[in-house]
Write a protein that holds these residues in place. Structure first.
Motif, PDB file in Angstrom:
ATOM      1  N   VAL A 111      -0.239  -5.695 -94.317  1.00 45.46           N
ATOM      2  CA  VAL A 111      -1.679  -5.492 -94.488  1.00 45.46           C
ATOM      3  C   VAL A 111      -2.369  -6.812 -94.848  1.00 45.46           C
ATOM      4  N   TYR A 112      -3.630  -6.944 -94.390  1.00 49.12           N
ATOM      5  CA  TYR A 112      -4.445  -8.115 -94.725  1.00 49.12           C
ATOM      6  C   TYR A 112      -5.748  -7.617 -95.343  1.00 49.12           C
ATOM      7  N   ARG A 168     -12.316  -6.234 -86.569  1.00 49.82           N
ATOM      8  CA  ARG A 168     -12.345  -5.035 -85.714  1.00 49.82           C
ATOM      9  C   ARG A 168     -12.180  -5.407 -84.235  1.00 49.82           C
ATOM     10  N   GLU A 169     -12.779  -6.508 -83.826  1.00 53.39           N
ATOM     11  CA  GLU A 169     -12.650  -6.951 -82.433  1.00 53.39           C
ATOM     12  C   GLU A 169     -11.220  -7.384 -82.106  1.00 53.39           C
ATOM     13  N   ALA A 170     -10.447  -7.706 -83.127  1.00 54.08           N
ATOM     14  CA  ALA A 170      -9.068  -8.160 -82.921  1.00 54.08           C
ATOM     15  C   ALA A 170      -8.052  -7.021 -82.950  1.00 54.08           C
ATOM     16  N   ARG A 191      -5.065  -1.310 -86.949  1.00 51.77           N
ATOM     17  CA  ARG A 191      -6.331  -0.645 -87.268  1.00 51.77           C
ATOM     18  C   ARG A 191      -6.934  -1.276 -88.507  1.00 51.77           C
ATOM     19  N   VAL A 192      -8.192  -0.945 -88.752  1.00 56.72           N
ATOM     20  CA  VAL A 192      -8.911  -1.441 -89.924  1.00 56.72           C
ATOM     21  C   VAL A 192      -9.406  -0.231 -90.710  1.00 56.72           C
ATOM     22  N   ILE A 193      -9.193  -0.253 -92.026  1.00 54.77           N
ATOM     23  CA  ILE A 193      -9.654   0.838 -92.881  1.00 54.77           C
ATOM     24  C   ILE A 193     -10.388   0.260 -94.091  1.00 54.77           C
ATOM     25  N   ARG A 217     -14.723  -4.166 -99.270  1.00 52.31           N
ATOM     26  CA  ARG A 217     -13.469  -4.809 -98.836  1.00 52.31           C
ATOM     27  C   ARG A 217     -12.756  -3.861 -97.882  1.00 52.31           C
ATOM     28  N   PHE A 218     -11.965  -4.458 -96.991  1.00 49.27           N
ATOM     29  CA  PHE A 218     -11.291  -3.707 -95.949  1.00 49.27           C
ATOM     30  C   PHE A 218      -9.849  -4.169 -95.825  1.00 49.27           C
TER      31      PHE A 218
END
Length: 90
Positions: free
Chosen positions: A21-22, A33-35, A61-63, A71-72
C-alpha cells in the motif's frame, strides 16, 4: 498510460508498505487514480537514503484512508507485482 513515480523513504511517517500500500494526500488523487492498472516506479530521495529508483509495482485500486480525512491508499496489485530494481555497476 500514466507515468507515475512514488516517493518513499524507509522511515516514512506515513503508512506506506511499498509492496502492499502507498499512503498519499488528496493533492495526488487524480494522478494516482489515472495510474490504476499501470506500473509505477518507487523513488527514494537522495537525502533520505541511497536507493534512488528502487522498485516497480502495479496499482490495483485507490481507497480513502479509513479514519483520516484527505488521505488515500493506493493498493498494490498482488504483492507479486512488486519488483525490486537492482543497481547495475559499470
Amino acid at each position: 498510460m500514466t507515468k507515475l513515480v512514488l516517493l518513499h523513504k524507509v522511515d516514512s511517517i506515513y503508512d506506506d508498505e511499498p509492496d502492499v500500500v502507498y499512503d498519499f494526500p488528496r493533492s495526488y488523487l487524480k494522478a494516482v487514480r489515472e495510474a490504476v492498472g499501470d506500473w509505477v516506479i518507487y523513488y527514494e530521495p537522495v537525502k533520505a537514503g541511497p536507493r534512488g529508483y528502487f522498485a516497480v509495482a502495479k496499482i490495483e485500486r485507490v481507497i480513502p484512508k479509513p479514519g483520516v480525512e484527505g488521505r488515500f491508499l493506493a493498493m498494490i496489485e498482488l504483492a507479486a507485482s512488486y519488483r525490486s530494481i537492482r543497481k547495475f555497476q559499470s
